[in-house]
Motif scaffolding. Sequence first.
Motif, PDB file in Angstrom:
ATOM      1  N   MET A  17       0.835  -1.201   0.000  1.00  0.00           N
ATOM      2  CA  MET A  17       0.000   0.000   0.000  1.00  0.00           C
ATOM      3  C   MET A  17       0.864   1.243   0.000  1.00  0.00           C
ATOM      4  SD  MET A  17      -2.995   1.097   2.683  1.00  0.00           S
ATOM      5  CE  MET A  17      -1.827   1.301   4.007  1.00  0.00           C
ATOM      6  N   LEU A  18       1.934   1.255   0.812  1.00  0.00           N
ATOM      7  CA  LEU A  18       2.834   2.410   0.857  1.00  0.00           C
ATOM      8  C   LEU A  18       3.532   2.609  -0.494  1.00  0.00           C
ATOM      9  CD1 LEU A  18       4.434   1.941   4.399  1.00  0.00           C
ATOM     10  CD2 LEU A  18       2.770   3.685   3.699  1.00  0.00           C
TER      11      LEU A  18
ATOM     12  N   GLY B 107       2.361   1.793  -3.382  1.00  0.00           N
ATOM     13  CA  GLY B 107       1.376   2.350  -4.284  1.00  0.00           C
ATOM     14  C   GLY B 107       1.160   3.849  -4.072  1.00  0.00           C
ATOM     15  N   GLN B 108       1.174   4.258  -2.793  1.00  0.00           N
ATOM     16  CA  GLN B 108       0.995   5.676  -2.513  1.00  0.00           C
ATOM     17  C   GLN B 108       2.177   6.491  -3.028  1.00  0.00           C
ATOM     18  OE1 GLN B 108       0.497   5.694   1.730  1.00  0.00           O
ATOM     19  NE2 GLN B 108      -1.692   5.137   1.639  1.00  0.00           N
ATOM     20  N   ARG B 109       3.409   5.960  -2.907  1.00  0.00           N
ATOM     21  CA  ARG B 109       4.578   6.690  -3.397  1.00  0.00           C
ATOM     22  C   ARG B 109       4.523   6.848  -4.904  1.00  0.00           C
ATOM     23  NH1 ARG B 109       7.395   3.789   0.692  1.00  0.00           N
ATOM     24  NH2 ARG B 109       8.052   2.197  -0.790  1.00  0.00           N
TER      25      ARG B 109
END
Length: 250
Positions: free
Chosen positions: A244-245, A247-249
């Motif tokens: 998830m992290l 993907g956010q980056r």
Amino acid sequence: MTPPDRIRIVLVGTQHPGNIGSAARAIKTMGLSRLVLVAPEKPLDIEAHALAAGADDVLSAAVHHASLADALADCRLVLGCTARSRRVALDELLPRDGAARAVAAAGDGAEVALVFGRERTGLSNDELQLCHAAVHIPANPEYSSLNLAAAVQVLSYELRLALLAAQPDDSGGAGRADPPASHAELEGFFGQLAGTLDAIDFHKGRAPDSAMRKLRRLFLRAELDVREVRLLRGILADADRMAMLAGQRR
């Protein structure tokens, strides 16, 4: 009386005293001590003690019987170690399975015997009739001649492994410290695993069914316990968070 004390190694009609000495050495190295001799052709001699290589206490304590029936009179489980080509219909076990059965019976308080026959001819059919199951060492079929003491060593080693596996662990419990995972717990893990593999794009556009079938078989063979499932699900949760992290980056 501990389980090893309830397991006896029985040698029937042994022709060479040296083989008895070597067998005594084999069982002592694996933490066993009970040796029973049924009608050996010759008495113990210098060669027997020389080949015992320090297991003279096992030789000195060996119990002698005139017949196999007498040697097995108080036993509740008798496993005959023999080749396959016999006319006596017995369940056939591999050494590891036979050892596990023997240790389980000894753990329940039963007297257990593993019986080995003569060097040249093994156990007779009448002697095999006294056994509850047969143990067969899967040797090379093109050269299956196994020395008596070597056969005793193979079975004693498997008994040693089974006895160690049955010992209480450091937490004070016997066997596994945690109960096996339930069907629902495993299905929860498999569901989370499928989701995590999707999250990290493991399948790369391929259908996930084949990979999941293989992974299910792999983890089911492992017979996971409750704590192991929790550990694996914790790893998956961290993998989900990192995906998830990432993907956010992006």
